[in-house]
Design a protein around this motif. Structure first.
Motif, PDB file in Angstrom:
ATOM      1  N   ILE A  56     -35.670 -71.047  15.585  1.00  0.00           N
ATOM      2  CA  ILE A  56     -34.679 -70.566  14.623  1.00  0.00           C
ATOM      3  C   ILE A  56     -35.099 -70.946  13.209  1.00  0.00           C
ATOM      4  CG2 ILE A  56     -32.245 -70.703  13.905  1.00  0.00           C
ATOM      5  CD1 ILE A  56     -32.749 -69.439  16.692  1.00  0.00           C
ATOM      6  N   GLY A  57     -35.024 -69.973  12.311  1.00  0.00           N
ATOM      7  CA  GLY A  57     -35.355 -70.213  10.915  1.00  0.00           C
ATOM      8  C   GLY A  57     -36.842 -70.204  10.611  1.00  0.00           C
ATOM      9  N   ASP A  58     -37.657 -69.960  11.620  1.00  0.00           N
ATOM     10  CA  ASP A  58     -39.103 -69.973  11.424  1.00  0.00           C
ATOM     11  C   ASP A  58     -39.722 -68.672  11.910  1.00  0.00           C
ATOM     12  OD1 ASP A  58     -41.707 -70.860  10.861  1.00  0.00           O
ATOM     13  OD2 ASP A  58     -41.912 -71.728  12.854  1.00  0.00           O
ATOM     14  N   SER A  59     -39.752 -68.493  13.226  1.00  0.00           N
ATOM     15  CA  SER A  59     -40.352 -67.298  13.809  1.00  0.00           C
ATOM     16  C   SER A  59     -39.708 -67.053  15.165  1.00  0.00           C
ATOM     17  CB  SER A  59     -41.858 -67.489  13.970  1.00  0.00           C
ATOM     18  OG  SER A  59     -42.432 -66.367  14.590  1.00  0.00           O
ATOM     19  N   VAL A  60     -39.043 -65.912  15.326  1.00  0.00           N
ATOM     20  CA  VAL A  60     -38.359 -65.580  16.574  1.00  0.00           C
ATOM     21  C   VAL A  60     -38.624 -64.126  16.948  1.00  0.00           C
ATOM     22  CG1 VAL A  60     -36.497 -67.266  16.265  1.00  0.00           C
ATOM     23  CG2 VAL A  60     -36.232 -64.938  15.377  1.00  0.00           C
TER      24      VAL A  60
END
Length: 93
Positions: A56-60
């Motif tokens: 979450i908040g990075d790369s999904v």
């Protein structure tokens, strides 16, 4: 007015509530593997949809994106609801 975030760098909407990814109607969720569906909604691990992969908040990414439920299809990136769930994770500070 809010900026439109990059959904592939967020994932907050898919991690906010185990009640949220509810299937609507008879054919909603067709194509989603049975192990990802539970009690008429997407199975979750805590509040996080089990089909969501990444950080979450990075790369999904969504492992069932092409077959994702209607509620997911209708969620609007950059909406007030989007920014509310982003704020929950400290992503809109």
């Amino acid at each position: 007015m809010y900026a439109i975030p990059d959904c592939e760098g967020c994932g907050a909407c898919c991690s906010f509530s185990w009640e949220w990814p509810t299937l609507i109607g008879d054919h909603d969720g067709d194509g989603i593997p049975a192990y990802l569906i539970e009690d008429g909604r997407m199975r979750c691990d805590g509040d996080r949809c089990a089909a969501l992969a990444g950080t979450i908040g990075d790369s999904v990414h969504c492992r069932v994106y092409a077959d994702r439920p209607l509620v997911c299809r209708e969620f609007t990136a950059g909406s007030e609801a989007c920014h509310a769930v982003r704020a929950h994770f400290g992503l809109d500070e």
